[in-house]
Design an enzyme around this catalytic site. Sequence first.
Site, PDB file in Angstrom:
ATOM      1  CG  ASP A   1      -1.882   1.099   1.312  1.00  0.00           C
ATOM      2  OD1 ASP A   1      -2.933   0.926   1.945  1.00  0.00           O
ATOM      3  OD2 ASP A   1      -1.618   2.184   0.744  1.00  0.00           O
TER       4      ASP A   1
ATOM      5  CG  ASP B   1      -3.052   3.424  -2.599  1.00  0.00           C
ATOM      6  OD1 ASP B   1      -4.098   2.763  -2.711  1.00  0.00           O
ATOM      7  OD2 ASP B   1      -2.664   3.930  -1.538  1.00  0.00           O
ATOM      8  CD  GLU B   2      -5.109  -1.038  -0.386  1.00  0.00           C
ATOM      9  OE1 GLU B   2      -5.614  -2.145  -0.170  1.00  0.00           O
ATOM     10  OE2 GLU B   2      -5.624   0.037  -0.042  1.00  0.00           O
TER      11      GLU B   2
HETATM   12  N1  LIG Z   1     -11.749   8.809   0.804  1.00  0.00           N
HETATM   13  C1  LIG Z   1     -10.702   8.632  -0.029  1.00  0.00           C
HETATM   14  C2  LIG Z   1      -9.656   7.744   0.306  1.00  0.00           C
HETATM   15  C3  LIG Z   1      -8.584   7.619  -0.568  1.00  0.00           C
HETATM   16  N2  LIG Z   1      -8.544   8.325  -1.718  1.00  0.00           N
HETATM   17  C4  LIG Z   1      -7.408   8.218  -2.674  1.00  0.00           C
HETATM   18  C5  LIG Z   1      -6.266   9.134  -2.286  1.00  0.00           C
HETATM   19  C6  LIG Z   1      -5.237   8.256  -1.697  1.00  0.00           C
HETATM   20  O1  LIG Z   1      -3.921   8.713  -1.903  1.00  0.00           O
HETATM   21  C7  LIG Z   1      -5.491   6.935  -2.401  1.00  0.00           C
HETATM   22  C8  LIG Z   1      -5.105   5.762  -1.537  1.00  0.00           C
HETATM   23  O2  LIG Z   1      -5.902   5.692  -0.385  1.00  0.00           O
HETATM   24  P1  LIG Z   1      -5.391   5.110   0.997  1.00  0.00           P
HETATM   25  O3  LIG Z   1      -6.593   4.797   1.832  1.00  0.00           O
HETATM   26  O4  LIG Z   1      -4.413   4.027   0.774  1.00  0.00           O
HETATM   27  O5  LIG Z   1      -4.693   6.336   1.716  1.00  0.00           O
HETATM   28  P2  LIG Z   1      -3.279   6.996   1.438  1.00  0.00           P
HETATM   29  O6  LIG Z   1      -2.453   6.173   0.526  1.00  0.00           O
HETATM   30  O7  LIG Z   1      -3.505   8.401   0.998  1.00  0.00           O
HETATM   31  O8  LIG Z   1      -2.652   7.057   2.876  1.00  0.00           O
HETATM   32  P3  LIG Z   1      -2.045   5.895   3.756  1.00  0.00           P
HETATM   33  O9  LIG Z   1      -0.583   6.210   3.867  1.00  0.00           O
HETATM   34  O10 LIG Z   1      -2.760   6.024   5.061  1.00  0.00           O
HETATM   35  O11 LIG Z   1      -2.308   4.596   3.070  1.00  0.00           O
HETATM   36  O12 LIG Z   1      -6.882   6.910  -2.690  1.00  0.00           O
HETATM   37  C9  LIG Z   1      -9.578   9.177  -2.023  1.00  0.00           C
HETATM   38  O13 LIG Z   1      -9.538   9.816  -3.069  1.00  0.00           O
HETATM   39  N3  LIG Z   1     -10.634   9.328  -1.180  1.00  0.00           N
END
Ligand SMILES: Nc1ccn([C@H]2C[C@H](O)[C@@H](COP(=O)(O)OP(=O)(O)OP(=O)(O)O)O2)c(=O)n1
Length: 367
Positions: A10, A110-111
């Site tokens: 992730d 991203d996963e």
């Molecule tokens: N409510 C949301 C949640 C996520 N995303 C998008 C932006 C993030 O960059 C991406 C990946 O979501 P993640 O839940 O994996 O969160 P992040 O990668 O941003 O942070 P973390 O480091 O906690 O995984 O999806 C979004 O647009 N709206």
Amino acid sequence: MQNRIVMLADFDYFYAQCEELRDPAIKDKPIVVGVYSGRTEESGAVSTSNYVARKYAVKSGMPLFLAKRKLEGTDAVFFHVDHEYYDQISDRIMQIFRGYATSLEQVSVDEAYLDVTEQVEGSFEKAREYAQKIKADVKTQVGISFTIGVGPNKLVAKIACDSQKPDGLTIVRPEEARFFLAPLDVDRLLGVGKKTMVRMEQMGIKTIGDLAKYDCQRLIEVFGKVIGIYFHNAANAVDNEAVVEQGEAESISRIGTLKQDTRDLEFILQKTTELTADVYREVSEKNLSFKTVAIYMVMVDLSSKTRSITLEQPAKSKAAIETNVRLLFEKYLAESTLEIRRVGVKVSGFSREEPKQKQLSSFFQSI
DNA sequence: CACCCATGTCGAC
DNA sequence: TTACGGTCGACATGGGTG
Ligand SMILES: Nc1ccn([C@H]2C[C@H](O)[C@@H](COP(=O)(O)OP(=O)(O)OP(=O)(O)O)O2)c(=O)n1
């Protein structure tokens, strides 16, 4: 499918990290990546933020005006989402992952899950070094950091991954899995969000350990067969889902915010025409026919409605979307009174069948 | 019964 | 006296059909 070793990778605060990669000078500032609705200059919501911004309690999904308030007095930087750029970076990393796994299941931008059983010869000890090698490789080639969870299945790998980020590596061996899960709150399980957590709390279930002990029959009565059994197995760290390549999308939709709240059909159709054009472009690029057309509405009170229609024949023309969208809105507007804030257009039921006869327009358009 | 359809809810990201 | 995104999938329910 015995004794698998599964990884979940992730990417850390992904969209915000991409912005840091593009301009490293901003790295120490709070960064917010937002979706701007276009209603006013600043209206929209937070897509994600970097960890500097998170210290100020900025969260994904939060209205931008709230994020601004929380970051008042800081040198925070705000960006509009740039999916093209993030997709490019994501694609490069996923490509690298392919070289490290027997199978890759990309679950979002991203996963991704990697089945690495063969590569590490079934050894969790080797899995640690292997994960570090993947992280270093991507960091060098692309410059993005991410977190890896390792477990005997996807479910455990996921929760392992969530347990320590950013730039983490958490390994949970099969014999530890149940004990690892037991003390955690139920909402750490995929599929348990706010509503389900409240329901479970009322049943006296707070942790995954509580859920594991709960009578499976009762769970089925409360949540239905499929989900009841899933919860029971999940709480006991049981998950036999294979790591499989994701197929093509099953629906394509566009949603947008109206400039003003309205119930005016023509004003709405002006917006859905843009949305339809976008949906149509993607559908035709992929050379898909669709069988169902749906509309989506979000009311002023943020409640939502959907209406859909399934066609007699698969269709593939823009006109087929447009006429049905119009029909659906005409029908819906006649039966409600609330003002509408956002509208959407969706097609689904894909195939590659050619529409049978008639609809000459689509024939000409496809030339 | 198995399958399809329309709608809604919930959740992930 | 405000102000709040977009896209996707899984599953439940309740209707219908053959
Ligand atoms: N409510 C949301 C949640 C996520 N995303 C998008 C932006 C993030 O960059 C991406 C990946 O979501 P993640 O839940 O994996 O969160 P992040 O990668 O941003 O942070 P973390 O480091 O906690 O995984 O999806 C979004 O647009 N709206």
